[in-house]
Design a protein around this motif. Sequence first.
Motif, PDB file in Angstrom:
ATOM      1  N   LEU A   1       0.892  -1.168   0.069  1.00 29.48           N
ATOM      2  CA  LEU A   1      -0.203  -0.199  -0.061  1.00 29.48           C
ATOM      3  C   LEU A   1       1.154   1.178  -0.025  1.00 29.48           C
ATOM      4  O   LEU A   1       1.653   1.415   0.858  1.00 29.48           O
ATOM      5  N   GLY A   2       0.608   2.169  -1.094  1.00 32.17           N
ATOM      6  CA  GLY A   2       1.432   3.376  -1.032  1.00 32.17           C
ATOM      7  C   GLY A   2       0.667   4.368  -1.680  1.00 32.17           C
ATOM      8  O   GLY A   2      -0.152   4.213  -2.627  1.00 32.17           O
ATOM      9  N   VAL A   3       0.494   5.634  -1.074  1.00 29.78           N
ATOM     10  CA  VAL A   3      -0.215   6.863  -1.700  1.00 29.78           C
ATOM     11  C   VAL A   3       0.564   7.999  -1.755  1.00 29.78           C
ATOM     12  O   VAL A   3       1.187   8.044  -0.991  1.00 29.78           O
ATOM     13  N   ASP A   4       0.447   8.748  -2.998  1.00 27.33           N
ATOM     14  CA  ASP A   4       1.200   9.937  -3.107  1.00 27.33           C
ATOM     15  C   ASP A   4       0.166  11.184  -3.762  1.00 27.33           C
ATOM     16  O   ASP A   4      -0.376  10.766  -4.560  1.00 27.33           O
ATOM     17  N   ILE A   5       0.373  12.370  -3.130  1.00 25.83           N
ATOM     18  CA  ILE A   5      -0.175  13.338  -3.535  1.00 25.83           C
ATOM     19  C   ILE A   5       0.688  14.535  -3.959  1.00 25.83           C
ATOM     20  O   ILE A   5       1.521  14.871  -3.095  1.00 25.83           O
ATOM     21  N   GLU A   6       0.406  15.286  -5.008  1.00 22.68           N
ATOM     22  CA  GLU A   6       1.389  16.524  -5.424  1.00 22.68           C
ATOM     23  C   GLU A   6       0.586  17.651  -5.733  1.00 22.68           C
ATOM     24  O   GLU A   6      -0.226  17.260  -6.715  1.00 22.68           O
ATOM     25  N   LEU A   7       0.938  18.647  -5.343  1.00 19.52           N
ATOM     26  CA  LEU A   7       0.334  19.881  -6.153  1.00 19.52           C
ATOM     27  C   LEU A   7       1.096  20.360  -7.168  1.00 19.52           C
ATOM     28  O   LEU A   7       2.211  20.282  -7.395  1.00 19.52           O
ATOM     29  N   ILE A   8       0.443  20.344  -8.470  1.00 19.94           N
ATOM     30  CA  ILE A   8       0.903  20.435  -9.561  1.00 19.94           C
ATOM     31  C   ILE A   8       1.275  22.027  -9.772  1.00 19.94           C
ATOM     32  O   ILE A   8       0.561  22.838  -9.599  1.00 19.94           O
ATOM     33  N   ARG A   9       2.633  22.255 -10.050  1.00 23.34           N
ATOM     34  CA  ARG A   9       3.151  23.498 -10.358  1.00 23.34           C
ATOM     35  C   ARG A   9       3.092  23.715 -11.855  1.00 23.34           C
ATOM     36  O   ARG A   9       3.507  23.065 -12.809  1.00 23.34           O
ATOM     37  N   SER A  10       3.228  24.972 -12.154  1.00 18.50           N
ATOM     38  CA  SER A  10       3.070  25.488 -13.454  1.00 18.50           C
ATOM     39  C   SER A  10       4.601  26.344 -13.909  1.00 18.50           C
ATOM     40  O   SER A  10       4.387  27.116 -14.675  1.00 18.50           O
TER      41      SER A  10
ATOM     42  N   LYS B   1      -8.733  21.290  -7.964  1.00 22.38           N
ATOM     43  CA  LYS B   1      -8.198  21.473  -9.051  1.00 22.38           C
ATOM     44  C   LYS B   1      -6.428  21.309  -8.806  1.00 22.38           C
ATOM     45  O   LYS B   1      -6.146  22.086  -7.703  1.00 22.38           O
ATOM     46  N   GLY B   2      -5.895  21.004  -9.832  1.00 14.62           N
ATOM     47  CA  GLY B   2      -4.523  21.220  -9.379  1.00 14.62           C
ATOM     48  C   GLY B   2      -3.611  20.340  -8.736  1.00 14.62           C
ATOM     49  O   GLY B   2      -2.380  20.491  -8.034  1.00 14.62           O
ATOM     50  N   TYR B   3      -4.017  19.210  -8.477  1.00 10.87           N
ATOM     51  CA  TYR B   3      -3.525  18.242  -7.608  1.00 10.87           C
ATOM     52  C   TYR B   3      -3.344  16.916  -8.446  1.00 10.87           C
ATOM     53  O   TYR B   3      -4.303  16.548  -9.211  1.00 10.87           O
ATOM     54  N   SER B   4      -2.231  16.084  -8.167  1.00  8.85           N
ATOM     55  CA  SER B   4      -2.068  14.744  -8.769  1.00  8.85           C
ATOM     56  C   SER B   4      -2.170  13.643  -7.686  1.00  8.85           C
ATOM     57  O   SER B   4      -1.429  14.066  -6.684  1.00  8.85           O
ATOM     58  N   CYS B   5      -2.783  12.569  -7.810  1.00 12.35           N
ATOM     59  CA  CYS B   5      -2.753  11.565  -6.575  1.00 12.35           C
ATOM     60  C   CYS B   5      -2.871  10.009  -7.420  1.00 12.35           C
ATOM     61  O   CYS B   5      -3.603  10.196  -8.127  1.00 12.35           O
ATOM     62  N   ALA B   6      -2.011   9.264  -6.825  1.00 12.88           N
ATOM     63  CA  ALA B   6      -1.735   7.907  -7.262  1.00 12.88           C
ATOM     64  C   ALA B   6      -1.886   7.127  -5.981  1.00 12.88           C
ATOM     65  O   ALA B   6      -1.318   7.316  -4.845  1.00 12.88           O
ATOM     66  N   LEU B   7      -2.268   5.796  -6.310  1.00 15.40           N
ATOM     67  CA  LEU B   7      -2.429   5.038  -5.081  1.00 15.40           C
ATOM     68  C   LEU B   7      -1.830   3.678  -5.704  1.00 15.40           C
ATOM     69  O   LEU B   7      -2.163   3.307  -6.823  1.00 15.40           O
ATOM     70  N   ALA B   8      -1.027   2.848  -4.876  1.00 16.03           N
ATOM     71  CA  ALA B   8      -0.384   1.536  -5.668  1.00 16.03           C
ATOM     72  C   ALA B   8      -0.917   0.588  -4.281  1.00 16.03           C
ATOM     73  O   ALA B   8      -0.828   0.828  -3.104  1.00 16.03           O
ATOM     74  N   VAL B   9      -1.514  -0.497  -4.846  1.00 12.87           N
ATOM     75  CA  VAL B   9      -2.267  -1.474  -3.712  1.00 12.87           C
ATOM     76  C   VAL B   9      -2.005  -3.094  -4.346  1.00 12.87           C
ATOM     77  O   VAL B   9      -1.603  -3.316  -5.272  1.00 12.87           O
ATOM     78  N   ASP B  10      -2.466  -3.836  -3.672  1.00 11.10           N
ATOM     79  CA  ASP B  10      -2.324  -5.278  -4.098  1.00 11.10           C
ATOM     80  C   ASP B  10      -3.446  -5.405  -5.296  1.00 11.10           C
ATOM     81  O   ASP B  10      -4.369  -5.137  -5.291  1.00 11.10           O
ATOM     82  N   PRO B  11      -2.940  -6.396  -6.173  1.00 13.57           N
ATOM     83  CA  PRO B  11      -3.692  -6.365  -7.407  1.00 13.57           C
ATOM     84  C   PRO B  11      -5.097  -7.088  -7.418  1.00 13.57           C
ATOM     85  O   PRO B  11      -5.823  -6.823  -8.093  1.00 13.57           O
ATOM     86  N   SER B  12      -5.372  -7.606  -6.180  1.00 16.45           N
ATOM     87  CA  SER B  12      -6.555  -8.242  -5.875  1.00 16.45           C
ATOM     88  C   SER B  12      -7.732  -7.136  -5.474  1.00 16.45           C
ATOM     89  O   SER B  12      -8.971  -7.385  -5.595  1.00 16.45           O
TER      90      SER B  12
END
Length: 235
Positions: A102-111, A196-207
């Motif tokens: 389990l891993g999660v990350d969020i980032e404020l998108i800079r221009s 708006k202006g954020y990117s978020c991704a999640l890594a989890v077990d394939p099940s």
Amino acid sequence: MATLLQVQQGVVGSRTDRISGSGRLHVDRGRKEKSARYRFIRDRRAHELGRFIVRTTLKATTPLEPFAIRDRGKPYINGYPVFNISHSGRLVVVAFARREPLGVDIELIRSDNQSADLIAAVCHPAERRALARCSEQERNEMFYRCWTRKEAVLKATGEGLRDDLRSLDVKLSQHQPTITSEALSMALFDVPLRWKGYSCALAVDPSVTAIDVLSPFHSYQLTCLEHVHDTEHVI
């Protein structure tokens, strides 16, 4: 199986009250020392808010269960589901699951076009090809999608850092890819947010078959297109 993701806006105040049934915040001595390592006050408070969300969601407040650290630096509370925390800008996200990875990350998108300088340094050749096909605006957003996917994977494996990020391909051309890193297989989800202006991704077990996303303003479920089993993970 489903995963739970909670999103909160804003940061906590500087109080160090104990969490009780009324939901007050307690920051123990160890947590104060960890929070003090952050350079900016907003980051310290975001760190505290993330821990607060973990305790209240898992009901680990009475008695106040201590946080512990695994070999690779991942925090956990003994006897409770796994969790992972990330914060950026004014948002804090906490992911919960029944088991690793389990891993999660969020980032404020800079221009500020900073991503253009980083693409060659951190992106796999396949990722660079995908980015080259985008317009300038799309390229910046896709770069942050790439970055949050990589960070989510590194947090899921417990690596934290990798000498050569170019060796990790997070398959930007795929919507919900499954990849293997550090002998761990995991599914990657891009998490749409109302802010708006954020990117978020999640890594989890394939099940995992769905992600339940909870925030103060809206809740919804992301469904894995390749599975039809019952869900059990929440963010």
